[in-house]
Design a protein around this motif. Sequence first.
Motif, PDB file in Angstrom:
ATOM      1  N   TYR A 162       0.848  -1.210   0.000  1.00 22.22           N
ATOM      2  CA  TYR A 162       0.000   0.000   0.000  1.00 22.22           C
ATOM      3  C   TYR A 162       0.874   1.248   0.000  1.00 22.22           C
ATOM      4  N   SER A 164       3.859   1.518  -1.070  1.00 21.69           N
ATOM      5  CA  SER A 164       4.584   1.609  -2.343  1.00 21.69           C
ATOM      6  C   SER A 164       3.771   2.343  -3.398  1.00 21.69           C
ATOM      7  N   GLN A 165       2.440   2.268  -3.307  1.00 21.67           N
ATOM      8  CA  GLN A 165       1.604   2.974  -4.271  1.00 21.67           C
ATOM      9  C   GLN A 165       1.806   4.483  -4.168  1.00 21.67           C
ATOM     10  N   SER A 169       4.191   7.222  -6.917  1.00 26.93           N
ATOM     11  CA  SER A 169       3.281   8.220  -7.479  1.00 26.93           C
ATOM     12  C   SER A 169       3.958   9.587  -7.554  1.00 26.93           C
ATOM     13  N   SER A 237       8.840  10.017  -9.389  1.00 24.91           N
ATOM     14  CA  SER A 237       8.392   9.578  -8.065  1.00 24.91           C
ATOM     15  C   SER A 237       9.606   9.448  -7.168  1.00 24.91           C
TER      16      SER A 237
END
Length: 463
Positions: A162, A164-165, A169, A237
């Motif tokens: 989670y 890592s999302q 980004s 990112s």
Amino acid sequence: MTQLASHSHSRFNQGSGGGWHPNDPAIVAGYIGWLRQEAKARNLAEAPPITALRTLVQTTPSLLSLANAMFAEALEKAPETPLGQPSVVDFDEFLVLLNVIMQTAPEAYQNKSDHPPPEYEAAGLIGFPINALLNWPMATDAGYDFFSNMLVNSSFRAILVYWSQFLVSPASTYVLTEAPRQISPITVALPWLGPDAQSEMVKVAQSALGDGPNPTPASFSDIFTCDPNQPSYGFKSWDGFFTRTFRPGVRPVSAPGDGNVIVNACESGPLQVVPDVAATDEFWLKGQPYSLTDMMANDPLAAQFTGGTVYQAFLSALSYHRWHSPVDGTVVKAFVVPGSYYLENYYQGFAGSNPDSSAPNQSQPFLSSVATRAVMFLQSDNPKIGLMCVVAIGMAEVSSCEVTVLPGQRIKKGDQIGMFHFGGSTHCLVFRPGVNLTFDFYGQTPNINATNMRVNTKLATVS
């Protein structure tokens, strides 16, 4: 027979290692205090995988008991931080602070100096921010049992996926260009692409040891692939910045036509070389021996390495995080093994005489058998090497060990074979018995505070 060039063999020495946590614990304490302030100010909705972990623990009496016990014991042993704040009070507070981390990326820090000028000096980063909350709870008996639990590790994997999302980004690029801001009375957060942080990363790259003259340029944009004319230098990112690549020619491959020269698979400091490694061993013991069957996840090829040699090295926080092939050859197998995330060797906790305040830095050999890791068997073209194995080992926040080669693929010495995402780690090269290696550590003895050696530079010769 394995030789260590002119150095005698010894178990790895203790130290902070790699710069993943600042040497001054007051910086970590200030960061935790900042998380508390952010939790109150932002009042974030709880991330679904954190809710799932909370539910798992609250509905499993044995886990609830362990969670309560590990924070209570840690608080008793270290009730206050170096800044006079309370340590993380309990499991509930840990989850609240963890929830804030889900919307942040690691920042560069400066620490107020006791001897200005300059008023502030480089302090690195907290590359393991979740670990910063768990260093002492991990060190307890209850913590060892809690973080050994399969369901707990599965829950943490979901949390890291989670997180890592966010880290992949565009929202995570704020740490690359943010304005300097005060984190605590003694610490300032700086932009990674500002002059101070760039200077530190250049210094780390230029100080790396290796074969022949150092080809490292004197500026960040000349060392790493980027475009200073683009927003955030073209990095999309935090992870894009973290997994940045060297420009062509910055890390040349030593002796590309000589199959007797094995090159360094990662930009890393040598930790130790251990010969005559056992097929199976009690890796959880104080001495942290290697256990090949466990390290290689019970793969049938592990038997070929019994009695062989393991070389282990530690990656630096401010450095390069991709893996390269140490030899010319063919990929035989390559796979990722799920494992633990916040488990350290039992004797590096309070059960030992010197608990690891930057857990799990001192547990790297132990982690080779229990942590999430990528296992890559390579068949060298040189019959004096033959089958060897590269094991890339995730530590703490490293939720993704990415293999970028496939079985059957031909690779050249120095070709990329994979990378770590989101955080730093350690790796092993494993050789079969009878491979006669002479290592070159460029004048240093392997230890946890060793200086990086350049990726692709000569590491060893085989005779």
